[in-house]
Design a protein around this motif. Structure first.
Motif, PDB file in Angstrom:
ATOM      1  N   PRO A 286       4.319  -8.211  14.376  1.00 26.45           N
ATOM      2  CA  PRO A 286       5.031  -9.400  13.877  1.00 26.45           C
ATOM      3  C   PRO A 286       5.855  -9.113  12.633  1.00 26.45           C
ATOM      4  N   ARG A 287       5.426  -8.173  11.809  1.00 30.34           N
ATOM      5  CA  ARG A 287       6.197  -7.795  10.617  1.00 30.34           C
ATOM      6  C   ARG A 287       7.508  -7.122  11.031  1.00 30.34           C
ATOM      7  N   LEU A 288       7.435  -6.248  12.039  1.00 27.52           N
ATOM      8  CA  LEU A 288       8.646  -5.576  12.513  1.00 27.52           C
ATOM      9  C   LEU A 288       9.634  -6.584  13.101  1.00 27.52           C
ATOM     10  N   LYS A 289       9.116  -7.560  13.860  1.00 27.12           N
ATOM     11  CA  LYS A 289       9.998  -8.579  14.438  1.00 27.12           C
ATOM     12  C   LYS A 289      10.685  -9.393  13.354  1.00 27.12           C
ATOM     13  N   LEU A 290       9.949  -9.708  12.286  1.00 23.26           N
ATOM     14  CA  LEU A 290      10.525 -10.482  11.189  1.00 23.26           C
ATOM     15  C   LEU A 290      11.641  -9.692  10.501  1.00 23.26           C
ATOM     16  N   VAL A 291      11.442  -8.392  10.342  1.00 30.58           N
ATOM     17  CA  VAL A 291      12.474  -7.542   9.724  1.00 30.58           C
ATOM     18  C   VAL A 291      13.716  -7.480  10.607  1.00 30.58           C
ATOM     19  N   PHE A 292      13.515  -7.305  11.927  1.00 35.04           N
ATOM     20  CA  PHE A 292      14.662  -7.214  12.836  1.00 35.04           C
ATOM     21  C   PHE A 292      15.466  -8.519  12.842  1.00 35.04           C
ATOM     22  N   LEU A 307       9.907  -5.524   4.132  1.00 36.26           N
ATOM     23  CA  LEU A 307       9.374  -4.190   4.402  1.00 36.26           C
ATOM     24  C   LEU A 307       8.542  -3.667   3.231  1.00 36.26           C
ATOM     25  N   LYS A 308       8.973  -3.935   2.016  1.00 38.34           N
ATOM     26  CA  LYS A 308       8.198  -3.492   0.847  1.00 38.34           C
ATOM     27  C   LYS A 308       6.815  -4.129   0.852  1.00 38.34           C
ATOM     28  N   GLU A 309       6.772  -5.427   1.128  1.00 39.76           N
ATOM     29  CA  GLU A 309       5.486  -6.129   1.206  1.00 39.76           C
ATOM     30  C   GLU A 309       4.633  -5.587   2.349  1.00 39.76           C
ATOM     31  N   SER A 310       5.276  -5.289   3.484  1.00 39.34           N
ATOM     32  CA  SER A 310       4.536  -4.818   4.658  1.00 39.34           C
ATOM     33  C   SER A 310       3.986  -3.414   4.451  1.00 39.34           C
ATOM     34  N   GLU A 312       3.185  -2.074   1.611  1.00 34.32           N
ATOM     35  CA  GLU A 312       2.052  -2.180   0.689  1.00 34.32           C
ATOM     36  C   GLU A 312       0.785  -2.608   1.423  1.00 34.32           C
ATOM     37  N   ALA A 313       0.947  -3.513   2.413  1.00 36.64           N
ATOM     38  CA  ALA A 313      -0.221  -3.989   3.170  1.00 36.64           C
ATOM     39  C   ALA A 313      -0.710  -2.943   4.170  1.00 36.64           C
ATOM     40  N   LEU A 314       0.226  -2.206   4.800  1.00 39.45           N
ATOM     41  CA  LEU A 314      -0.125  -1.215   5.829  1.00 39.45           C
ATOM     42  C   LEU A 314       0.568   0.111   5.501  1.00 39.45           C
ATOM     43  N   PRO A 315       0.101   0.828   4.476  1.00 41.90           N
ATOM     44  CA  PRO A 315       0.794   2.042   4.035  1.00 41.90           C
ATOM     45  C   PRO A 315       0.766   3.187   5.046  1.00 41.90           C
ATOM     46  N   GLU A 316      -0.174   3.147   5.994  1.00 41.67           N
ATOM     47  CA  GLU A 316      -0.286   4.237   6.961  1.00 41.67           C
ATOM     48  C   GLU A 316       0.453   3.953   8.262  1.00 41.67           C
ATOM     49  N   SER A 317       1.203   2.867   8.326  1.00 37.42           N
ATOM     50  CA  SER A 317       1.932   2.530   9.562  1.00 37.42           C
ATOM     51  C   SER A 317       3.231   3.334   9.631  1.00 37.42           C
ATOM     52  N   PRO A 318       3.362   4.274  10.581  1.00 40.84           N
ATOM     53  CA  PRO A 318       4.612   5.054  10.668  1.00 40.84           C
ATOM     54  C   PRO A 318       5.807   4.208  11.067  1.00 40.84           C
ATOM     55  N   GLU A 319       5.564   3.139  11.885  1.00 41.32           N
ATOM     56  CA  GLU A 319       6.687   2.287  12.300  1.00 41.32           C
ATOM     57  C   GLU A 319       7.319   1.583  11.101  1.00 41.32           C
ATOM     58  N   LEU A 320       6.474   1.023  10.230  1.00 39.21           N
ATOM     59  CA  LEU A 320       6.995   0.335   9.054  1.00 39.21           C
ATOM     60  C   LEU A 320       7.619   1.318   8.073  1.00 39.21           C
ATOM     61  N   ARG A 321       7.006   2.484   7.936  1.00 35.14           N
ATOM     62  CA  ARG A 321       7.495   3.475   6.967  1.00 35.14           C
ATOM     63  C   ARG A 321       8.875   3.993   7.352  1.00 35.14           C
ATOM     64  N   ILE A 322       9.079   4.317   8.623  1.00 32.88           N
ATOM     65  CA  ILE A 322      10.383   4.847   9.022  1.00 32.88           C
ATOM     66  C   ILE A 322      11.453   3.759   8.980  1.00 32.88           C
ATOM     67  N   LEU A 323      11.058   2.504   9.259  1.00 37.44           N
ATOM     68  CA  LEU A 323      12.044   1.423   9.235  1.00 37.44           C
ATOM     69  C   LEU A 323      12.518   1.140   7.812  1.00 37.44           C
ATOM     70  N   ILE A 324      11.618   1.145   6.833  1.00 29.31           N
ATOM     71  CA  ILE A 324      12.050   0.895   5.458  1.00 29.31           C
ATOM     72  C   ILE A 324      12.901   2.055   4.949  1.00 29.31           C
ATOM     73  N   ALA A 325      12.547   3.298   5.361  1.00 32.02           N
ATOM     74  CA  ALA A 325      13.336   4.453   4.926  1.00 32.02           C
ATOM     75  C   ALA A 325      14.757   4.383   5.491  1.00 32.02           C
ATOM     76  N   ARG A 326      14.890   4.090   6.771  1.00 39.65           N
ATOM     77  CA  ARG A 326      16.223   4.040   7.391  1.00 39.65           C
ATOM     78  C   ARG A 326      17.038   2.842   6.903  1.00 39.65           C
ATOM     79  N   THR A 327      16.356   1.719   6.594  1.00 35.93           N
ATOM     80  CA  THR A 327      17.075   0.548   6.073  1.00 35.93           C
ATOM     81  C   THR A 327      17.623   0.833   4.675  1.00 35.93           C
ATOM     82  N   TYR A 328      16.787   1.433   3.831  1.00 35.16           N
ATOM     83  CA  TYR A 328      17.269   1.849   2.510  1.00 35.16           C
ATOM     84  C   TYR A 328      18.457   2.816   2.645  1.00 35.16           C
TER      85      TYR A 328
END
Length: 506
Positions: A286-292, A307-310, A312-328
């Protein structure tokens, strides 16, 4: 009351304790503090009244007096006590829930496990038909455990008294004609209890004598002879409440469903996803859908905030990590992106982004040929990796192979026309050569569309204005870069160059 019952507990975390991570234990553990992460046990987990748990739980037995958000897999049983709450999916052969407890989610109760527990006798405490309140499990104080059970017992007693009162009133008004009607209704609707409550007093064996003392009460309360013919009238009157009850039911049907669609209509997709995140805090989807949703509207700042909030909540999630890196990266925040790309490389050392990190490491050390070879191999495996292509363009630019560098930037922009690092790099290549300055200016301004406070990008735009002999604009822009990076002497040298040119212009 001793809330700890320390003599029976193996472990205890009191109120004010805050735990984050994976919790594994043996024996009986009680938590009155806060926990976020994951719980695994082969025995008993107790959440006290002040306990707050945001975790997926796997245990044999769970007793909840506090608040839990997460999925629960209990091998033996789950017990939700008075004023407790559980939001998540549960899987357990037995479930006890007090009427004042709260549960939101799905429930699965495997039959085969119930049969196994029944054979072993482990499920005896959870038998719903038990007349007495079961003893509390080890580690739970008797007061806490009996709070929910006692309220349920009083509810049953009140219900039985109401039924007995109704039967007595009916018998008083209608006499013997009332019992066949009651018996028929009971047999149809309550076959399991019909035998206990619908026996006609005339049919009971001669021990019906206890009923006789009621006859004097009948004669004493209704001595007037006029009351005997009144049962027919009262029978007519009793029909009226039945007729009145039907419109009341219809009114409820009209009133209650109306607010539901109104609430659903007012919930936007964003609100729905945020509510889903609250219910499933450890699910990245649901976090990824909200970002998209934010990225569809080109709202990069909002997407990055989510993404920053997400992360922090799930630091080991590769999906969230790569999405914040590519968005930045796409928005031009290359330094922030690099931090997340490096973190992703640690989470998944075999990923292609870890290889790109290695290539940039060689580039920073000045090993241009090694970096170029690495970027080239990555692009053979993943031609759409724009970060690797940008690295190759940087290598060509440092070698003064500007045509090759410009070509790589144009290839990136063909794939993504708003890729800020490629816009800035191409504008810089044109500016340093004094070529296509108006086009370079347009490219540079597009690169600062999302973030206008990136020192490197402001420097590129100031250089273009300098080449166009627009010295005042060049000076204003480079001063902004200096304010953002006061320790970088390069920007001071640029300011000196621009001011000197303005003096010469005169």
């Amino acid at each position: 009351m001793d809330p700890l019952n320390a003599g029976k507990l193996n472990s205890f975390f009191g109120e004010g304790t805050v735990l984050k991570g994976k919790l594994k234990f043996k024996g009986i553990l009680r938590l009155d503090g806060e926990l976020e992460g994951e719980v695994t046990s082969g025995d008993t987990f107790i959440v006290g009244k002040s306990g707050k748990v945001h975790a997926n739980i796997k245990t044999d037995n769970l007793f909840n007096f506090g608040g839990i958000v997460g999925n629960v897999d209990a091998k033996n049983k789950i017990s939700l006590h008075a004023k407790s709450s559980l939001r998540g999916d549960i899987n357990s052969p037995y479930l006890l829930a007090d009427e004042s407890s709260f549960f939101e989610g799905s429930c699965r109760m495997p039959l085969e496990k119930r049969q196994q527990i029944g054979k072993s006798g482990k499920g005896a405490l959870l038998a719903p038909s038990s007349a007495s309140i079961p003893s509390p499990p080890a580690g739970i104080a008797q007061e806490d455990y009996e709070e929910g059970a006692s309220s349920s017992a009083w509810g049953k007693i009140i219900a039985i008294l109401m039924v007995v009162g109704a039967l007595g009133a009916g018998w008083y008004y209608f006499g013997d004609e009332y019992w066949p009607v009651v018996k028929k209704a009971a047999v149809q609707n309550m076959p399991n209890v019909a035998a206990d409550y619908t026996t006609d007093p005339a049919e009971t064996a001669k021990p019906a004598e206890p009923v006789k003392p009621q006859e004097p009460v009948k004669k004493a309360e209704a001595p007037k002879p006029a009351k005997k013919p009144e049962p027919a009238k009262t029978a007519e009157v009793t029909k009226e409440p039945v007729e009145i009850a039907q419109p009341q039911v219809e009114i409820k049907k009209k009133e209650e469903p109306k607010p539901k669609p109104q609430v659903e209509e007012t919930l936007s997709e964003t609100d729905r996803l945020r509510k889903e995140i609250e219910n499933k805090p450890f699910d990245p989807q649901p976090r990824l859908k909200l970002v998209f949703n934010s990225l569809k509207g080109n709202n990069y700042k909002e997407a990055i905030a989510i993404l920053k909030e997400s992360v922090e909540a799930l630091p080991e999630s590769p999906e969230l990590r790569i999405l914040i890196a590519r968005t930045y990266q796409k928005a031009g925040r290359e330094k922030e992106a690099q931090k997340h790309f490096l973190a992703l490389g640690k989470i998944d050392p075999g990923s292609i982004e870890a290889r790109v990190n290695d290539g940039y490491g060689r580039l920073d050390k000045g090993a241009l040929q090694q970096a170029a070879d690495m970027f080239g191999k990555i692009l053979e495996d993943d031609p759409e990796n724009q970060r690797a292509r940008l690295g190759l363009a940087t290598v060509y630019s440092r070698r003064e192979e500007n045509d090759k560098a410009a070509l790589e930037c144009l290839r990136i922009l063909e794939f993504d026309k708003d890729y800020a690092p490629a816009l800035n790099r191409l504008a810089w290549i044109y500016a340093k050569q004094g070529l296509k300055l108006e086009e370079a200016k347009a490219l540079s301004e597009r690169s600062t569309k999302v973030f206008s406070d990136i020192p490197e990008y402001l420097d590129t735009l100031s250089e273009i204005h300098f080449r166009l002999e627009e010295y005042d604009k060049a000076i204003d822009l480079i001063k902004k870069a200096i304010a953002l990076a006061p320790n970088d002497s390069y920007y001071e040298r640029q300011l000196f160059k621009f001011q000197r040119a303005r003096k010469r212009q005169g």
